[in-house]
Write a protein that holds these residues in place. Structure first.
Motif, short mmCIF file in Angstrom:
data_model
loop_
_atom_site.label_atom_id
_atom_site.label_comp_id
_atom_site.label_asym_id
_atom_site.label_seq_id
_atom_site.Cartn_x
_atom_site.Cartn_y
_atom_site.Cartn_z
N GLY A 157 0.89 -1.16 0.00
CA GLY A 157 0.00 0.00 0.00
C GLY A 157 0.93 1.20 0.00
O GLY A 157 1.22 1.81 -1.02
N GLY A 158 1.45 1.53 1.19
CA GLY A 158 2.52 2.53 1.28
C GLY A 158 3.89 1.86 1.31
O GLY A 158 4.91 2.53 1.18
N GLY A 159 3.92 0.54 1.51
CA GLY A 159 5.18 -0.20 1.42
C GLY A 159 5.75 -0.73 2.73
O GLY A 159 6.83 -1.33 2.73
N SER A 160 5.05 -0.54 3.88
CA SER A 160 5.73 -0.84 5.14
C SER A 160 5.82 -2.33 5.48
O SER A 160 6.86 -2.79 5.93
CB SER A 160 5.11 -0.05 6.29
OG SER A 160 3.85 -0.57 6.68
N ASN A 161 4.74 -3.10 5.27
CA ASN A 161 4.87 -4.52 5.63
C ASN A 161 5.78 -5.24 4.64
O ASN A 161 6.54 -6.14 5.01
CB ASN A 161 3.50 -5.20 5.78
CG ASN A 161 2.96 -5.80 4.49
OD1 ASN A 161 3.26 -6.94 4.15
ND2 ASN A 161 2.18 -5.02 3.73
N PHE A 162 5.73 -4.80 3.38
CA PHE A 162 6.63 -5.35 2.36
C PHE A 162 8.09 -5.10 2.75
O PHE A 162 8.91 -6.02 2.76
CB PHE A 162 6.32 -4.72 0.99
CG PHE A 162 7.39 -4.95 -0.03
CD1 PHE A 162 7.50 -6.18 -0.67
CD2 PHE A 162 8.29 -3.96 -0.35
CE1 PHE A 162 8.51 -6.41 -1.60
CE2 PHE A 162 9.30 -4.16 -1.28
CZ PHE A 162 9.41 -5.40 -1.90
N ALA A 163 8.41 -3.85 3.07
CA ALA A 163 9.78 -3.52 3.47
C ALA A 163 10.16 -4.31 4.71
O ALA A 163 11.29 -4.78 4.85
CB ALA A 163 9.90 -2.02 3.74
N GLY A 164 9.19 -4.48 5.62
CA GLY A 164 9.46 -5.20 6.87
C GLY A 164 9.93 -6.61 6.62
O GLY A 164 10.90 -7.06 7.22
N ILE A 165 9.29 -7.33 5.73
CA ILE A 165 9.73 -8.69 5.47
C ILE A 165 10.91 -8.72 4.51
O ILE A 165 11.81 -9.54 4.62
CB ILE A 165 8.58 -9.60 4.95
CG1 ILE A 165 9.05 -11.06 4.96
CG2 ILE A 165 8.12 -9.22 3.53
CD1 ILE A 165 8.12 -12.00 5.60
N ALA A 166 10.93 -7.77 3.54
CA ALA A 166 11.89 -7.87 2.43
C ALA A 166 13.26 -7.27 2.72
O ALA A 166 14.28 -7.80 2.28
CB ALA A 166 11.29 -7.22 1.18
N PHE A 167 13.32 -6.12 3.41
CA PHE A 167 14.60 -5.41 3.51
C PHE A 167 15.72 -6.23 4.18
O PHE A 167 16.86 -6.18 3.71
CB PHE A 167 14.42 -4.04 4.17
CG PHE A 167 13.88 -2.98 3.23
CD1 PHE A 167 13.57 -3.27 1.90
CD2 PHE A 167 13.67 -1.67 3.68
CE1 PHE A 167 13.06 -2.29 1.04
CE2 PHE A 167 13.17 -0.68 2.82
CZ PHE A 167 12.87 -0.99 1.51
N PRO A 168 15.44 -6.98 5.27
CA PRO A 168 16.53 -7.80 5.81
C PRO A 168 17.08 -8.80 4.77
O PRO A 168 18.30 -9.01 4.72
CB PRO A 168 15.88 -8.52 6.99
CG PRO A 168 14.82 -7.54 7.46
CD PRO A 168 14.26 -6.97 6.16
N PHE A 169 16.21 -9.36 3.92
CA PHE A 169 16.69 -10.29 2.89
C PHE A 169 17.38 -9.53 1.75
O PHE A 169 18.37 -10.00 1.20
CB PHE A 169 15.52 -11.14 2.35
CG PHE A 169 15.03 -12.14 3.37
CD1 PHE A 169 15.70 -13.34 3.56
CD2 PHE A 169 13.92 -11.87 4.16
CE1 PHE A 169 15.27 -14.26 4.51
CE2 PHE A 169 13.47 -12.78 5.11
CZ PHE A 169 14.14 -13.97 5.29
N LEU A 170 16.87 -8.35 1.41
CA LEU A 170 17.54 -7.52 0.40
C LEU A 170 18.94 -7.15 0.89
O LEU A 170 19.91 -7.15 0.13
CB LEU A 170 16.71 -6.25 0.13
CG LEU A 170 17.31 -5.26 -0.88
CD1 LEU A 170 17.58 -5.93 -2.23
CD2 LEU A 170 16.37 -4.06 -1.07
N GLY A 171 19.05 -6.90 2.19
CA GLY A 171 20.35 -6.61 2.80
C GLY A 171 21.33 -7.76 2.57
O GLY A 171 22.51 -7.55 2.27
N GLU A 172 20.85 -9.00 2.70
CA GLU A 172 21.70 -10.17 2.46
C GLU A 172 22.11 -10.24 0.99
O GLU A 172 23.23 -10.62 0.68
CB GLU A 172 20.98 -11.47 2.87
CG GLU A 172 20.63 -11.54 4.35
CD GLU A 172 21.86 -11.63 5.26
OE1 GLU A 172 22.17 -10.60 5.90
OE2 GLU A 172 22.50 -12.69 5.32
N ASN A 173 21.19 -9.88 0.08
CA ASN A 173 21.55 -9.81 -1.35
C ASN A 173 22.69 -8.81 -1.55
O ASN A 173 23.67 -9.09 -2.25
CB ASN A 173 20.36 -9.33 -2.19
CG ASN A 173 19.31 -10.42 -2.42
OD1 ASN A 173 19.46 -11.54 -1.95
ND2 ASN A 173 18.26 -10.07 -3.15
#
Ligand SMILES: *Cc1c(COP(=O)(O)O)cnc(C)c1O
Length: 450
Positions: free
Chosen positions: A263-279
């Motif tokens: 929607g605004g992106g917060s739950n997506f970022a919540g699950i995704a950013f730690p994994f994006l960090g690993e990428n």
């Protein structure tokens, strides 16, 4: 594994993870709505506490979660990570599907993760009262819960059409001790201006934001609180992905794909950013997919530009993927996904090609949610069903290719207050609608010239 030191013995993260530290470049800073010059901390101070403003601009990778916030998180965290084994079987897919379930919080979604943190930083700086807007009522109920637990007052402007159509979220807000006013209202100048033009205005998120911001800007003891979009909100939600990473590790798994609704992106970022960090840090190759409604296609069809966060142009301008601040949302059933803009940090990652975006139609969304509920029991929020529809597509691809991919998605909330939408779907009354290109072109004419 590096994640271990982020978690305490009770398995609740001790730090929030800031993706900005690992990106090749930060997103552009917000602009002042009057001068159109970069906004400094002082420009944001009438609305937000310094603690959150500093997080908004922080280059630090890890930011400590205050003890009292973690103490409150213990009411529902860590949230469960589950394998959707029965649904995999029903779909006949070789894919291994895991989901993180945020519906176990008292408000029934991920939103209290940031509500509690925001209320805490405000109270630390002597603020007594928070104002906010709410659409379907998810955010208003989360913030009223947080304010109640931390001994603060809370005032919620609720989009008028939802105020009357979603009475039970309104009741939750009142049970947790907050005041809730249908917007547009005659309690603010912005509200009165709208009512003068259209006394029967159904309201919109943009209008309700203007009302809440106006009240906060006028009083020293009152601040404003936003439930998504801003970088500090996304930061607070990273408890989701950090927990999921440790839980996946316990299950001996690591995701090939991570999926979240936006929607605004917060739950997506919540699950995704730690994994994006690993990428970014370790060269992992997890695909990361954000899923939005075809009726509000901010990432898949919007323009990347500086735009206002609200209708009355009171908020700072941020560079984001947007459908224009005067976007009038079509009446789709995923109330939480109707905002005109996308979080600057999520937009920036999309522009850098680090994440993907997909859009889905309403009937497909509900069909996937019902299929999930019939295997796994949980009735998901309509918003979460967007992620589920995308996961089903991926699972079907795995079926065709015989590839047993590991998929992780965020189930952002339960749908217990959205049963009327499920009824509409089951009765064949939902219409599919894709937001027309012409309307997007039209809205672009009103973007601020920066
Ligand atoms: C508010 C909400 C969303 C959308 O907001 P994001 O900031 O994009 O996460 C998604 N799911 C649920 C259950 C919500 O309440």
């Amino acid at each position: 594994m590096a994640v271990k030191y982020l978690l305490s013995e009770d398995r609740i993260p001790t730090m929030w993870y800031n993706i900005a530290a690992d990106l090749p470049a930060p997103p552009p800073p917000p602009l002042h709505p009057g001068t159109l010059q970069p906004a400094g901390p002082d420009d944001l101070a009438p609305l937000f506490p310094m603690g959150l403003i500093m997080q908004e601009m922080s280059p630090e990778r890890l930011i400590e979660i205050p003890d009292e916030v973690r103490e409150i998180y213990r009411l529902w965290r860590p949230t469960p990570l589950l394998r959707a084994a029965r649904w995999e079987k029903a779909l006949g897919t070789p894919a291994k599907i895991y989901f993180k379930y945020e519906g176990v919080s008292p408000a029934g979604s991920h939103k209290p993760n940031t509500a509690v943190a925001q209320a805490w930083y405000n109270r630390e700086e002597g603020i007594r009262k928070l104002t906010t807007e709410t659409g379907a009522g998810q955010w208003g109920s989360a913030l009223s819960l947080a304010c109640q637990l931390l001994g603060m007052e809370c005032l919620v402007y609720m989009v008028k059409v939802s105020f009357f159509q979603k009475p039970y979220r309104r009741s939750m807000i009142r049970v947790w001790g907050a005041e809730v006013i249908p917007s547009p209202s005659d309690t603010t100048e912005s509200g009165r201006a709208i009512l003068a033009q259209d006394p029967d205005s159904p309201g919109s998120l943009g209008i309700a934001i203007s009302e809440a911001v106006e009240v906060a800007a006028k009083r020293d003891d009152t601040h404003y609180s936003l439930g998504s979009v801003l970088s500090h909100v996304l930061l607070h939600q990273t408890v989701i992905g950090q927990e999921a990473m440790e839980q996946m590790e316990l299950a001996g798994a690591y995701p090939d794909v991570v999926v979240g609704c936006v929607g605004g992106g917060s739950n997506f970022a919540g699950i995704a950013f730690p994994f994006l960090g690993e990428n970014l840090k370790k060269g992992k190759k997890t695909r990361i997919i954000a899923v939005e409604p075809a009726a509000c296609p901010t990432m898949t069809k919007g323009i990347y530009a500086f735009d206002y966060g609200d209708t009355a142009k009171l908020t700072p301008l941020v560079k984001m993927e947007t459908l224009g601040h005067d976007f009038i949302p079509p009446g789709i059933h995923a109330g939480g996904l109707r905002y005109h803009g996308m979080a600057p940090m999520v937009s920036h990652c999309h522009q850098l090609g680090l994440i993907e975006a997909e859009s889905v139609m309403q009937n497909e969304v509900f069909s996937a949610g019902v299929s999930f509920a019939r295997s796994e029991g949980i009735i998901p929020a309509p918003e979460s069903n967007h992620a589920i529809a995308q996961v089903r597509k991926l699972a079907d691809e795995c079926k065709e290719s015989g590839d047993a991919k590991t998929i992780l998605f965020n189930l952002s909330g339960h749908g217990h207050f959205d049963m009327a939408s499920y009824d509409n779907y089951l009765d064949g009354k939902l219409e599919d609608y894709a937001y027309p290109e012409e309307k997007i072109k039209e809205a672009m004419k009103n973007l601020p010239k920066v």
